[in-house]
Structures are given as structure tokens and as C-alpha cells.
Design a protein around this motif. Structure first.
Motif, short mmCIF file in Angstrom:
data_model
loop_
_atom_site.label_atom_id
_atom_site.label_comp_id
_atom_site.label_asym_id
_atom_site.label_seq_id
_atom_site.Cartn_x
_atom_site.Cartn_y
_atom_site.Cartn_z
N GLU A 164 -22.09 -3.53 13.58
CA GLU A 164 -21.95 -3.76 11.93
C GLU A 164 -22.24 -5.08 11.73
O GLU A 164 -22.92 -5.77 10.71
CB GLU A 164 -20.69 -3.25 11.55
CG GLU A 164 -20.65 -3.32 10.00
CD GLU A 164 -21.93 -2.43 9.33
OE1 GLU A 164 -22.11 -2.96 8.00
OE2 GLU A 164 -22.25 -1.48 9.65
N GLU A 190 -21.79 -1.35 -1.28
CA GLU A 190 -21.47 -1.26 -0.03
C GLU A 190 -20.01 -1.47 0.10
O GLU A 190 -19.32 -0.55 0.88
CB GLU A 190 -22.14 -2.17 0.83
CG GLU A 190 -21.86 -2.09 2.14
CD GLU A 190 -22.77 -3.27 3.12
OE1 GLU A 190 -22.42 -4.04 3.65
OE2 GLU A 190 -24.08 -3.00 3.24
N ASN A 191 -19.11 -2.53 -0.69
CA ASN A 191 -17.67 -2.53 -0.40
C ASN A 191 -17.26 -1.19 -1.08
O ASN A 191 -16.04 -1.00 -0.56
CB ASN A 191 -17.55 -3.91 -1.17
CG ASN A 191 -17.73 -5.04 -0.52
OD1 ASN A 191 -17.96 -4.96 0.75
ND2 ASN A 191 -17.76 -6.26 -1.18
N ASP A 194 -17.02 1.36 1.41
CA ASP A 194 -16.38 1.13 2.33
C ASP A 194 -14.87 1.48 2.01
O ASP A 194 -14.08 2.04 2.68
CB ASP A 194 -16.35 -0.32 2.79
CG ASP A 194 -17.64 -0.49 3.75
OD1 ASP A 194 -18.30 0.52 4.16
OD2 ASP A 194 -17.99 -1.78 4.00
N SER A 195 -14.62 1.11 0.86
CA SER A 195 -13.22 1.32 0.27
C SER A 195 -12.95 2.64 -0.02
O SER A 195 -11.69 3.24 0.13
CB SER A 195 -12.94 0.40 -0.66
OG SER A 195 -13.59 0.79 -2.15
N LYS A 253 -12.20 4.46 3.47
CA LYS A 253 -10.97 4.21 4.19
C LYS A 253 -9.77 4.91 3.50
O LYS A 253 -8.53 5.15 3.92
CB LYS A 253 -10.65 2.60 4.02
CG LYS A 253 -11.73 1.81 4.79
CD LYS A 253 -11.39 0.60 4.91
CE LYS A 253 -12.41 -0.37 5.60
NZ LYS A 253 -12.14 -1.73 5.71
#
Length: 85
Positions: A3, A76-77, A80-81, A84
Motif C-alpha cells: 500500500e 479513500e480516507n 478506510d475509516s 476499520k
């Protein structure tokens, strides 16, 4: 690790596109002004005017590319969050 390399290549691609965009826009404006000056006999005014247009266009392209990259990074963030949680 993979990544990180992917992010590095994305960043390098973005930076190279910004540089190419600025140089290309400036060069196109300069060339257009130069040939208009030769055709119309207005040396150096068209060259200066179109060089200015090229520079402004280059900065506009940088702004657009930067906005697009920031939006892509935000999406993208967010992904990702969400992944998770």
C-alpha cells in the motif's frame, strides 16, 4: 508495504502531471503568441499576452488537479475509516 508503494506511485504520478501541465500550458501560450506576432507583426505584444494566458492556464490546471486529488484522498480516507469500524 504494498500500500505504501502504491501511495508513492500515486503521489509521483500526481506531481509529474502537475509539472507537465504547467510547462505545457505555458509553452502553448508562448508558441501561440509568438506565431501570432509573426503573422500580425505586433512583436512582442501577442507573445507577452499569450504567455500570460499560458501561465494563468497552467495555474488553473494545477488548481483543478489538486482539488481532484484532495477529493480522491478524502474518499479513500472515508473508505478506510468505514472499513476499520
Amino acid at each position: 508495504m504494498a500500500e505504501d508503494k502504491r501511495q508513492l506511485f500515486r503521489s509521483l504520478g500526481f506531481l509529474s502531471s502537475v509539472g507537465i501541465s504547467m510547462v505545457a500550458a505555458t509553452f502553448i501560450g508562448l508558441a501561440m503568441g509568438y506565431y501570432l506576432d509573426k503573422w500580425l507583426g505586433t512583436h512582442p505584444w501577442m507573445t507577452l499576452i499569450f504567455l500570460g494566458f499560458g501561465i494563468v492556464s497552467g495555474f488553473r490546471n494545477i488548481y483543478i488537479l489538486t482539488e481532484r486529488e484532495l477529493k480522491r484522498q478524502q474518499k479513500e480516507n472515508q473508505k478506510d475509516s468505514e472499513g476499520k469500524e
